[in-house]
Design an enzyme around this catalytic site. Structure first.
Site, PDB file in Angstrom:
ATOM      1  N   HIS A 195       0.825  -1.217   0.000  1.00 52.89           N
ATOM      2  CA  HIS A 195       0.000   0.000   0.000  1.00 52.89           C
ATOM      3  C   HIS A 195       0.861   1.269   0.000  1.00 52.89           C
ATOM      4  CE1 HIS A 195      -2.822  -3.089   1.010  1.00 52.89           C
ATOM      5  NE2 HIS A 195      -2.385  -3.202   2.249  1.00 52.89           N
ATOM      6  N   ARG A 196       2.081   1.145  -0.510  1.00 51.80           N
ATOM      7  CA  ARG A 196       3.034   2.265  -0.574  1.00 51.80           C
ATOM      8  C   ARG A 196       3.474   2.732   0.815  1.00 51.80           C
ATOM      9  NH1 ARG A 196       2.810   0.306  -4.865  1.00 51.80           N
ATOM     10  NH2 ARG A 196       2.920   1.342  -6.904  1.00 51.80           N
TER      11      ARG A 196
END
Length: 225
Positions: A195-196
């Site tokens: 999710h970065r």
């Protein structure tokens, strides 16, 4: 959407799922963690695990980058070799500040090193030069790195000429060939996350104003991704 048949890179993405980096994983000083990651990059059989992007700036502040191979590292710094007439060497002569980047994409990792480059003594350069394959030694004589040439044939002809010249003897160290040691002030470790939410930790050398003698310790901070 891309127009005019341009290749649209905006939607190219993937999740980074190869692991995390937590404070408990960190070492007291950065070189130990760097060596651990480098060994893992070698064990994973990454192409050119010692390849690093070397960034310098010219007299106008224009940045330049190129890939160079790391040839030695220890607590005193990181070493690479080059033609002393090259663009990077000339730029370092004017401004020794330098940045190194190790892009270990297949492990979702990168390491950024900031520091200052200093010329290696001739004896250290000679020790490495004589350890190189003979054709690589001759190649160092052939290329006046970063200068303009009319065609590849110029290099090939010069190589064959020098190979004949040195066929029955040792190849001497060119006066224009040398190396640099990067004495680093900081080292940042980046590990890709889902999710970065990547993990980033930066080691910065402590200064006397922080209560220690210069260079005796490291301050470690987590950075937002």
């Amino acid at each position: 959407m891309a127009e005019n048949n341009e290749f649209d890179v905006a939607d190219l993405r993937r999740e980074y799922t190869r692991g995390g980096l937590r404070r408990k994983d960190l070492t007291a000083e950065p070189m130990a963690l760097f060596e651990h990651w480098l060994r893992q990059a070698c064990e994973a059989k990454l192409p050119d695990p010692t390849a690093m992007c070397v960034a310098t700036v010219d007299e106008n502040g224009q940045p330049f980058q190129r890939i160079v191979l790391l040839k030695h590292y220890d607590e005193h710094g990181m070493v690479f070799f080059t033609n002393l007439g090259s663009r990077k060497a000339q730029q370092l002569a004017l401004n020794p500040r330098i940045s190194l980047l190790f892009p270990w994409h297949m492990l979702d990792r990168q390491v950024i090193v900031l520091g200052q480059a200093e010329r290696l003594p001739t004896l250290e350069v000679m020790k490495y030069f004589t350890s190189r394959p003979k054709d690589s030694q001759i190649g160092a004589w052939v290329s006046q790195q970063s200068t303009r040439i009319s065609a590849r044939g110029v290099l090939e002809s010069k190589f064959l000429e020098l190979k004949q010249k040195f066929s029955n003897g040792e190849v001497p160290l060119p006066s224009f060939w040398g190396g640099f040691r990067v004495k680093f002030d900081s080292m940042e470790f980046w590990q890709g996350g889902e999710h970065r939410l990547h993990d980033r930790f930066i080691y910065q050398r402590e200064t006397a104003s922080e209560g220690n003698a210069p260079g005796t310790g490291w301050k470690i901070d987590r950075l937002a991704p």
